[in-house]
Write a protein that holds these residues in place. Sequence first.
Motif, PDB file in Angstrom:
ATOM      1  N   ASP A 231       3.661 -16.343  -1.369  1.00 22.85           N
ATOM      2  CA  ASP A 231       4.685 -15.761  -0.497  1.00 22.85           C
ATOM      3  C   ASP A 231       4.033 -14.577   0.208  1.00 22.85           C
ATOM      4  N   ASP A 232       3.572 -14.798   1.446  1.00 23.14           N
ATOM      5  CA  ASP A 232       2.768 -13.803   2.170  1.00 23.14           C
ATOM      6  C   ASP A 232       3.535 -13.145   3.305  1.00 23.14           C
ATOM      7  N   VAL A 233       4.801 -12.846   3.091  1.00 22.55           N
ATOM      8  CA  VAL A 233       5.634 -12.334   4.182  1.00 22.55           C
ATOM      9  C   VAL A 233       5.414 -10.856   4.486  1.00 22.55           C
ATOM     10  N   TYR A 234       4.847 -10.106   3.538  1.00 26.03           N
ATOM     11  CA  TYR A 234       4.666  -8.661   3.741  1.00 26.03           C
ATOM     12  C   TYR A 234       3.224  -8.277   4.055  1.00 26.03           C
ATOM     13  N   ASN A 235       2.329  -9.231   4.127  1.00 19.23           N
ATOM     14  CA  ASN A 235       0.895  -8.929   4.208  1.00 19.23           C
ATOM     15  C   ASN A 235       0.500  -7.999   5.344  1.00 19.23           C
ATOM     16  N   LEU A 236       1.164  -8.130   6.485  1.00 21.61           N
ATOM     17  CA  LEU A 236       0.751  -7.352   7.660  1.00 21.61           C
ATOM     18  C   LEU A 236       1.363  -5.962   7.692  1.00 21.61           C
ATOM     19  N   LEU A 237       2.226  -5.651   6.733  1.00 24.12           N
ATOM     20  CA  LEU A 237       2.928  -4.360   6.762  1.00 24.12           C
ATOM     21  C   LEU A 237       2.299  -3.351   5.805  1.00 24.12           C
ATOM     22  N   PHE A 239       0.461   0.177   4.955  1.00 21.04           N
ATOM     23  CA  PHE A 239       0.653   1.523   5.492  1.00 21.04           C
ATOM     24  C   PHE A 239      -0.711   2.159   5.731  1.00 21.04           C
ATOM     25  N   PRO A 240      -1.031   2.538   6.954  1.00 14.20           N
ATOM     26  CA  PRO A 240      -2.304   3.221   7.206  1.00 14.20           C
ATOM     27  C   PRO A 240      -2.422   4.472   6.337  1.00 14.20           C
ATOM     28  N   GLU A 241      -3.572   4.631   5.726  1.00 10.50           N
ATOM     29  CA  GLU A 241      -3.894   5.783   4.871  1.00 10.50           C
ATOM     30  C   GLU A 241      -3.113   5.732   3.563  1.00 10.50           C
ATOM     31  N   ALA A 242      -1.817   5.488   3.630  1.00  9.87           N
ATOM     32  CA  ALA A 242      -1.014   5.496   2.410  1.00  9.87           C
ATOM     33  C   ALA A 242      -1.497   4.427   1.434  1.00  9.87           C
ATOM     34  N   ASP A 243      -1.915   3.270   1.953  1.00  8.34           N
ATOM     35  CA  ASP A 243      -2.416   2.208   1.099  1.00  8.34           C
ATOM     36  C   ASP A 243      -3.925   2.285   0.904  1.00  8.34           C
ATOM     37  N   LYS A 244      -4.552   3.309   1.500  1.00  8.01           N
ATOM     38  CA  LYS A 244      -5.994   3.496   1.384  1.00  8.01           C
ATOM     39  C   LYS A 244      -6.747   2.240   1.821  1.00  8.01           C
ATOM     40  N   CYS A 245      -6.260   1.610   2.867  1.00 11.22           N
ATOM     41  CA  CYS A 245      -6.923   0.431   3.396  1.00 11.22           C
ATOM     42  C   CYS A 245      -6.730   0.409   4.901  1.00 11.22           C
ATOM     43  N   SER A 246      -7.683  -0.223   5.576  1.00 11.42           N
ATOM     44  CA  SER A 246      -7.593  -0.309   7.030  1.00 11.42           C
ATOM     45  C   SER A 246      -6.985  -1.631   7.476  1.00 11.42           C
ATOM     46  N   LEU A 322       1.463 -12.627  25.544  1.00  8.89           N
ATOM     47  CA  LEU A 322       1.666 -11.410  26.337  1.00  8.89           C
ATOM     48  C   LEU A 322       1.293 -10.146  25.539  1.00  8.89           C
ATOM     49  N   ASN A 323       0.806 -10.353  24.333  1.00  6.14           N
ATOM     50  CA  ASN A 323       0.392  -9.250  23.442  1.00  6.14           C
ATOM     51  C   ASN A 323       1.548  -8.276  23.181  1.00  6.14           C
ATOM     52  N   LEU A 324       2.711  -8.833  22.874  1.00  8.00           N
ATOM     53  CA  LEU A 324       3.877  -8.004  22.593  1.00  8.00           C
ATOM     54  C   LEU A 324       4.132  -7.836  21.095  1.00  8.00           C
ATOM     55  N   LEU A 325       3.545  -8.706  20.281  1.00 11.15           N
ATOM     56  CA  LEU A 325       3.806  -8.634  18.842  1.00 11.15           C
ATOM     57  C   LEU A 325       2.926  -7.604  18.139  1.00 11.15           C
ATOM     58  N   ALA A 326       1.644  -7.578  18.472  1.00  6.40           N
ATOM     59  CA  ALA A 326       0.719  -6.673  17.773  1.00  6.40           C
ATOM     60  C   ALA A 326       1.154  -5.207  17.858  1.00  6.40           C
ATOM     61  N   PRO A 327       1.533  -4.703  19.047  1.00  5.41           N
ATOM     62  CA  PRO A 327       1.996  -3.309  19.111  1.00  5.41           C
ATOM     63  C   PRO A 327       3.261  -3.071  18.293  1.00  5.41           C
ATOM     64  N   LEU A 328       4.151  -4.065  18.242  1.00  7.68           N
ATOM     65  CA  LEU A 328       5.375  -3.925  17.466  1.00  7.68           C
ATOM     66  C   LEU A 328       5.058  -3.807  15.975  1.00  7.68           C
ATOM     67  N   VAL A 329       4.149  -4.641  15.499  1.00 15.67           N
ATOM     68  CA  VAL A 329       3.757  -4.595  14.081  1.00 15.67           C
ATOM     69  C   VAL A 329       3.089  -3.258  13.764  1.00 15.67           C
ATOM     70  N   TYR A 336       6.966   2.811   8.640  1.00  9.97           N
ATOM     71  CA  TYR A 336       7.152   2.641   7.203  1.00  9.97           C
ATOM     72  C   TYR A 336       6.285   3.617   6.412  1.00  9.97           C
ATOM     73  N   LYS A 337       5.133   3.988   6.976  1.00  4.79           N
ATOM     74  CA  LYS A 337       4.300   4.989   6.321  1.00  4.79           C
ATOM     75  C   LYS A 337       5.048   6.319   6.221  1.00  4.79           C
ATOM     76  N   VAL A 338       5.688   6.687   7.332  1.00  3.85           N
ATOM     77  CA  VAL A 338       6.451   7.947   7.354  1.00  3.85           C
ATOM     78  C   VAL A 338       7.636   7.878   6.377  1.00  3.85           C
ATOM     79  N   LEU A 339       8.348   6.755   6.417  1.00  4.67           N
ATOM     80  CA  LEU A 339       9.531   6.597   5.573  1.00  4.67           C
ATOM     81  C   LEU A 339       9.190   6.527   4.093  1.00  4.67           C
ATOM     82  N   SER A 340       7.946   6.132   3.777  1.00  7.32           N
ATOM     83  CA  SER A 340       7.555   5.988   2.385  1.00  7.32           C
ATOM     84  C   SER A 340       7.219   7.317   1.714  1.00  7.32           C
ATOM     85  N   ARG A 341       7.072   8.382   2.517  1.00  6.09           N
ATOM     86  CA  ARG A 341       6.698   9.681   1.950  1.00  6.09           C
ATOM     87  C   ARG A 341       7.867  10.327   1.221  1.00  6.09           C
TER      88      ARG A 341
END
Length: 341
Positions: A231-237, A239-246, A322-329, A336-341
């Motif tokens: 179940d890979d529904v959250y893979n792209l979400l 958190f920059p820095e918070a998850d210590k991964c790029s 049209l490259n509209l999804l990548a910026p949204l993600v 979510y990084k901000v909300l997770s603090r």
Amino acid sequence: FRILVPPRRKVQADRPLVYAMFKRPAGESTLFESFGLAGNVVNLKVGAPGEDELKKCVGILQKATATRLAEPRAFTLFQYGPVPGDKQFRVQMAEFLTKEYENPVSESNLVVTAGATHGLSLLSSVIFSSGDIVFVENCTYFLAMNVLRTSELNIIPVPMDDQGVIVEQLERLFAEHLSKPSRPLTDKKPFSAMFYSMTVFHNPTGVNLPPDRCRRVIELARKFNVLVVCDDVYNLLWFPEADKCSRSPKRLFAYDNKEDPDYKGNVVSNGSFSKIFGPGVRLGWLEAPEQVYNLVCTSSVGLSGGGFNHTMSGLMESVLSLNLLAPLVEEKRELYKVLSR
């Protein structure tokens, strides 16, 4: 841990609404309302984008729809589609996922679905039969259990620790339950059992299965002829820095290397737009090995109805091209990084 699903029982007025929601007339309420949460209540029971995030989808889909429907053969979106899904969409989706995962994704492995729940239901009914075994992490996503029970699969819980599934316990349970096949294996039913798993951003624990355990799961799946449905529904979400991964942690599908001498194709990645765009589009994908891909595409439900959610996949192709999804993600990650603090 416990599997977060109470035993089956008749729905009563005083039972939790997770049961009552299935008794309500179709169209009477939204999923949020059926859980008893709406309005200004912060809902932690349903994994879905908030209203502010969904509002962004309106303009995106308006632009994408206008673009795709302006094409000369746009009318074909309203015809029965190819069983694996719209070709242009699968090509664009493979390119998008390749960039996001930083790992190759081929359109020839992608099958369009009507969301992750549909993907799991499809695999449970097409690849497996009533009475077959499905191993699940203990604990796991509770609503998936309803899907597995509907297919009349026998659920076997596997213990977890703070890093995810305990592979020694997984091996023990595989050996205990699969040493003697419950039915003969055939070309149409080639796997002894399913292992339903979340190796990346596990729900509800949030853990990521370490690489050494991922490799061991692959070894065990091959040894015992088990299909691992991730179940890979959250893979792209992430958190920059918070998850210590790029980037998102490596999905289990990528560990099942085709170059290995004992490769069989034992992993399916079950993805969805529900978290990265909006659940209302009812669109997802299976990233599947060749044998599973062929079984799904030649199934009776596929051959009878054509591609699943053909129209929406065509519109989402424009969102991707049209490259509209990548910026949204990316916006969601920052939010979510901000909300997770």
